[in-house]
Design a protein around this motif. Structure first.
Motif, PDB file in Angstrom:
ATOM      1  N   ARG A   1       0.866  -1.178   0.000  1.00 54.59           N
ATOM      2  CA  ARG A   1       0.000   0.000   0.000  1.00 54.59           C
ATOM      3  C   ARG A   1       0.899   1.223   0.000  1.00 54.59           C
ATOM      4  O   ARG A   1       1.775   1.336   0.857  1.00 54.59           O
TER       5      ARG A   1
ATOM      6  N   GLU B   1      -6.878  -1.918  -7.180  1.00 51.22           N
ATOM      7  CA  GLU B   1      -7.508  -0.808  -6.485  1.00 51.22           C
ATOM      8  C   GLU B   1      -6.993  -0.657  -5.070  1.00 51.22           C
ATOM      9  O   GLU B   1      -6.954   0.441  -4.519  1.00 51.22           O
ATOM     10  N   GLU B   2      -6.586  -1.792  -4.458  1.00 54.48           N
ATOM     11  CA  GLU B   2      -6.132  -1.767  -3.069  1.00 54.48           C
ATOM     12  C   GLU B   2      -4.659  -1.420  -2.940  1.00 54.48           C
ATOM     13  O   GLU B   2      -4.214  -0.982  -1.883  1.00 54.48           O
TER      14      GLU B   2
ATOM     15  N   ILE C   1      -6.715  -9.365   3.890  1.00 54.28           N
ATOM     16  CA  ILE C   1      -6.812  -9.459   2.423  1.00 54.28           C
ATOM     17  C   ILE C   1      -6.331 -10.841   2.024  1.00 54.28           C
ATOM     18  O   ILE C   1      -5.229 -11.251   2.384  1.00 54.28           O
TER      19      ILE C   1
END
Length: 522
Positions: free
Chosen positions: A413, A446-447, A514
């Motif tokens: 991220r 998207e993450e 996740i």
């Protein structure tokens, strides 16, 4: 014109005994009328000049420079009359008739041109309206007269005294304009009375007149009703505009929020109301010849939340403040709630939501929700993105089959996106592409970003090697150490790994999971 003193005087003995039998006299003429100045010199056959204010009009009978002037009479009989067809103000002058060779001059004759006043005008006529109880002031002007006009006021055949009088000399220095003002108290006037202004001078002794009729009136008295109230948005409302007026009403005009409603012209307006009627008043303007009266009313419309200031998603640096602004309107009064998506914690009940010194865990979706009790609700979602160092989430031990293709993955991220991602083991560093048995591939979701290190043929030494996944951006870097464990089971089976990472909310700690599926097709 030719100055007569500059003319060549040729004196003939034949005119020495000539005398005037007729000379011009002082005359008064009204502008527009013809006039003749006589001049007769029997037995004189020489040149005759007409002089105007000391300047000759021409030689003999040649007055071509003055198309309205003509020398008439029997020349042989010594008649040299000056005829002016339509007298004008410029003809107001002193004239002489001269016999040049006889060196004779007539007596000076003053021609006075009178100019009647223009038709008098009463300001505000022909009908003067005033409110009951107000005094009456009438102004009458008679312009462009010579001499200045006299003005009198007449009512019911009697002259009204007490008028104020003034006159103004015009630029030509000859004509004048006259103004007369008449004041009448409220007790001295009645509706329907006729008042006359009469202007006269020597040019029009009988005078010219105009009149006005007095009409005592009042503006429309208006009442605007709205039924029903309060009313729920989407229902029918009736507006009724009742008016009393003298003279009678001539026009109804409706508007909403200042914009004219063209399709309605009567005293009633029916419409299905929406939220805008709560803030944009409906007005009814009633007009009669005296003027207009305007009255407006708002409608107590019940309506659900409507956004008046839409919040915007934010991207802020780690440690900075994040401020969201969200404004709603609704009726009756509404309640505003700020929450983070997935959390039941109320962060604010105001339009503003302020997050102090944000951390990466504060990133996510935030919801501004408004509720109007028993009417409706609405919400708006925005995102908070926190700029900071990358955060790598991955299981520290991942599995592969001996002799088969194997993969290890790290999930990154990063805001802003990572500038660089590198895998390192032993003395090898690989950021992308293929090196021997090793290939690095990066996929953006998207993450976040998934970086995969693929080994084409797993050997025992691979299970003893320590692999490092490192990511960098402009705020810093993060590293995760991963080991490879031999997987039991049949060939070609698919393994699954759960990546654990923490995101800390301002008011609590939430663990997110996740699941990343690994197989050779990835």
């Amino acid at each position: 014109m030719i100055p007569w003193v500059l003319l060549l005087l040729w004196i003939s003995g034949h005119g020495a005994e000539a005398m005037f039998s007729q000379q011009p006299q002082d005359l008064v003429v009204v502008a527009g009328q013809p006039v003749t100045l006589p001049c007769t010199i029997p037995g004189y056959h020489g040149v005759v000049l007409w002089i105007k204010d000391g300047l000759a009009l021409g030689v003999g009978r040649d007055l071509s420079g003055y198309p309205r002037y003509t020398v008439t009479g029997d020349h042989g009989s010594g008649e040299h009359h000056l005829q002016i067809q339509r007298a004008e103000l410029m003809d107001d002058a002193v004239f002489e008739c001269q016999a040049v060779q006889a060196a004779m001059r007539s007596r000076p004759a003053r021609l006075t041109v009178l100019v009647p006043p223009e038709d008098p005008v009463i300001s505000g006529g022909p009908v003067v309206s005033l409110r009951a109880g107000d005094p009456l002031n009438l102004t009458c002007h008679a312009d462009n007269a010579k001499p200045a006009a006299s003005i009198i006021w007449i009512r019911n055949g009697e002259v009204l005294n007490g008028a104020m009088y003034s006159k103004t000399l015009l630029r030509d220095g000859r004509r004048e304009s006259t103004v007369s003002t008449l004041y009448l108290s409220p007790s001295n006037i009645e509706t329907g009375q006729q008042i006359i202004c009469k202007a006269s001078n020597k040019a029009v002794p009988n005078g010219k007149e105009t009149s006005v009729t007095i009409d005592i009136q009042h503006l429309p008295l208006v009442n605007l009703s709205v039924e029903p109230q309060p009313v729920l948005e989407g229902n029918l409302v009736k507006f009724h505009c009742s008016a009393k007026a003298n003279p009678p009403v001539t026009l109804y005009r409706w508007a909403k929020g200042g914009s004219i409603i063209k399709e309605v012209s009567g005293d009633t307006y029916e419409v299905i109301v929406d939220h805008s009627f709560f803030t944009e008043p409906v007005s009814c303007e009633v007009t009669n010849p005296l003027g207009s009266t305007n009255i407006s009313r708002n409608v107590d419309v019940y309506f659900g939340p409507r956004m008046s200031a839409e919040p915007q998603s934010l991207q802020v640096d780690l440690g900075s403040d994040a401020v969201f602004n969200c404004a709603w309107t609704g009726n009756p009064s509404l309640t505003i709630v700020w929450m983070k998506r997935g959390s039941g914690v109320v962060l604010s009940n105001e339009n503003l939501l302020t997050l102090k010194s944000v951390r990466q865990e504060d990133a996510g979706k935030y919801v501004c929700r408004a509720v109007v009790p028993r009417v409706g609700a609405g919400e708006k979602e925005v995102s908070l993105t926190v700029n900071g160092p990358p955060t790598i989430s991955s299981t520290q031990t991942q599995q592969a089959l001996h002799g088969e293709k194997g993969q290890i993955k790290c999930f990154i991220r990063s805001t802003p996106p990572p500038d660089r991602i590198a895998w390192s083991w032993k003395e090898t560093v690989l950021e992308s592409g293929t090196s021997g048995r090793y290939t690095v591939e990066t996929v953006t979701t998207e993450e976040g970003v998934i970086s995969t290190l693929t080994m084409s043929n797993i050997v025992p030494a691979d299970f003893q090697t320590i692999y490092n996944c490192t990511a960098w951006n402009s705020f810093g870097s993060d590293t995760e150490i991963i080991r490879l464990k031999e997987q039991g089971g049949s060939q070609g089976s698919t393994g699954s790994t759960f990546l654990f990472f923490k995101s800390r909310h301002k008011r609590g700690l939430v663990t997110q999971i996740i699941k990343v599926c690994f197989n050779e097709d990835l």
